[in-house]
Design a protein around this motif. Structure first.
Motif, short mmCIF file in Angstrom:
data_model
loop_
_atom_site.label_atom_id
_atom_site.label_comp_id
_atom_site.label_asym_id
_atom_site.label_seq_id
_atom_site.Cartn_x
_atom_site.Cartn_y
_atom_site.Cartn_z
N VAL A 1 -11.35 0.92 -2.92
CA VAL A 1 -10.40 -0.12 -2.77
C VAL A 1 -11.27 -1.37 -2.82
O VAL A 1 -12.21 -1.48 -2.11
N LEU B 1 0.71 7.01 -6.55
CA LEU B 1 -0.61 7.90 -6.67
C LEU B 1 -0.40 9.50 -6.25
O LEU B 1 -0.83 10.42 -6.94
N PRO C 1 0.83 -1.26 0.07
CA PRO C 1 -0.16 0.09 0.08
C PRO C 1 0.84 1.29 -0.04
O PRO C 1 0.35 2.33 -0.67
N VAL D 1 -8.29 1.22 -6.64
CA VAL D 1 -7.19 0.08 -5.96
C VAL D 1 -8.00 -1.19 -6.16
O VAL D 1 -8.62 -1.59 -5.32
N ILE E 1 -4.89 1.48 -10.06
CA ILE E 1 -3.76 0.78 -9.46
C ILE E 1 -4.16 -0.64 -9.42
O ILE E 1 -4.89 -1.22 -8.41
N ASP E 2 -3.22 -1.48 -9.93
CA ASP E 2 -3.65 -2.97 -10.07
C ASP E 2 -2.90 -3.59 -9.14
O ASP E 2 -1.71 -3.86 -9.44
N VAL E 3 -3.44 -4.30 -8.05
CA VAL E 3 -2.36 -4.72 -6.90
C VAL E 3 -2.15 -6.44 -7.35
O VAL E 3 -1.60 -7.21 -6.91
N VAL F 1 2.74 -2.61 -9.67
CA VAL F 1 2.77 -2.17 -8.34
C VAL F 1 3.83 -3.21 -7.71
O VAL F 1 4.51 -2.88 -6.68
N CYS G 1 1.80 1.90 -3.60
CA CYS G 1 0.72 2.62 -4.42
C CYS G 1 0.33 3.89 -3.83
O CYS G 1 0.22 4.90 -4.99
N MET H 1 -4.45 0.24 2.55
CA MET H 1 -4.51 0.98 1.65
C MET H 1 -5.64 2.13 1.90
O MET H 1 -5.64 3.18 1.68
#
Ligand SMILES: Nc1nc2c(c(=O)[nH]1)N[C@@H](CN(C=O)c1ccc(C(=O)N[C@@H](CCC(=O)O)C(=O)O)cc1)CN2
Length: 296
Positions: free
Chosen positions: A164, A150, A143, A207, A228-230, A266, A146, A175
């Motif tokens: 999220v 951002l 996180p 996210v 944002i692709d975790v 990420v 991320c 996050m």
């Protein structure tokens, strides 16, 4: 709109260069070398790769790396004894126990045995509480990575709508806390969320951290949103093994303003932030100012 690709690999390289620079100054001005101990229990192949990368990158930024590889059958008692030893070792500023642990070991018990000041994963219950109450904590690496991306993208996140997707202790919850700390309006969505597509369509920041391959299609993404692709999911396609995220990259990139790819988004930031956290822990332990731009 064709999205800007947020290059996590390049971003992580910059973070590591900043860490290396500050480590060199710590050595020169104070004679201190930060040390990171990584504990691996068992032979999980992915974990072995991550632990190897952690050791290599730790040395590359000028820190001391201490690797402890234990048998899959290691008892809880022996693992706790090792953690106690590392807690009391002044050369060790950061301790990380690679997850997942073998089934017979109680993850919560093991993590909560780490001295919170050395808990560079930010998983100890004290750090969870400190983060949730807006106090100085060790912040979980993924996180934190991320958030750095951002902030770099937008400057201020204040007032933005953030969703999220996923409520894990390791990514989703911290996050959400970090985004709240930066004054976003935050929704945590999960498998029981009603009208998930509509919830996601309202968001300026998405996210995705659910661990389900390509679950978020492009038509859920608001035009111009930052994605944002975790997710790191290994799938079989056309007879080949491929790595994909939780977002359907091709369709989402047509609508997003900016998006992280998988791989190369990420993921690389996780280890870069681990090094940043180790440096932060070392500075705190020695009563020195924290490294600017590398904390939440
Ligand atoms: N104690 C911890 N255990 C685990 C953590 C963690 O933060 N602390 N996170 C993950 C694994 N992880 C680091 O430990 C990690 C995962 C992925 C990457 C990465 O760079 N991924 C690449 C793709 C690599 C591949 O080909 O498989 C990418 O996304 O580009 C780094 C670290 C679980 N355990």
């Amino acid at each position: 709109m064709v999205a800007q690709v947020i290059d996590g690999k390049a971003f992580a390289a910059k973070v590591r260069a900043q860490v290396a620079d500050k480590v060199a100054k710590l050595k020169e001005e104070h004679g201190i070398t930060p040390g990171l101990a990584v504990v691996l229990v068992g032979e999980d192949p992915a974990s072995q790769v991550y632990v190897r990368s952690k050791g290599k990158q730790t040395v590359e930024v000028g820190m001391n790396s201490y690797e402890h590889k234990l048998d899959a059958e290691t008892s809880e008692q022996d693992l706790l004894a090792l953690i106690d030893k590392l807690n009391n070792d002044p050369a060790v500023h950061g301790i990380l126990v690679q997850l997942p642990l073998p089934k017979h070991l109680n993850e919560d018990l093991v993590i909560n045995a780490i001295n919170p000041a050395k808990d560079v994963d930010g998983f100890h219950i004290s750090n969870v509480g400190l983060l949730a109450t807006g106090q100085k904590a060790m912040v979980p690496c993924t996180p934190l990575g991320c958030l750095m991306m951002l902030r770099d993208q937008h400057g201020s996140l204040s007032g933005m709508d953030a969703v999220v997707i996923g409520r894990s202790n390791i990514v989703g919850k911290p996050m959400a806390q970090l985004l709240l700390g930066d004054s976003c309006t935050v929704t945590i969505a999960h498998s029981r969320t009603r009208n998930l597509p509509d919830v996601v369509r309202r968001a300026d920041i998405v996210v995705a951290a659910v661990g389900r391959p390509e679950m978020v299609p492009g038509d859920w993404i608001k035009e111009g949103a930052t994605v944002i692709d975790v997710g790191i999911n290994r799938i079989e396609r056309d007879g080949k093994t491929r790595l994909v995220g939780d977002v359907d990259y091709a369709s989402a990139a047509e609508r997003a303003g900016a998006i992280t790819p998988v791989p190369g988004g990420v993921g690389p930031m996780t280890i870069a932030c681990l090094l940043a956290n180790t440096l932060t822990a070392c500075c705190r332990a020695n009563g020195l100012p924290e490294p600017e731009g590398l904390t939440a």
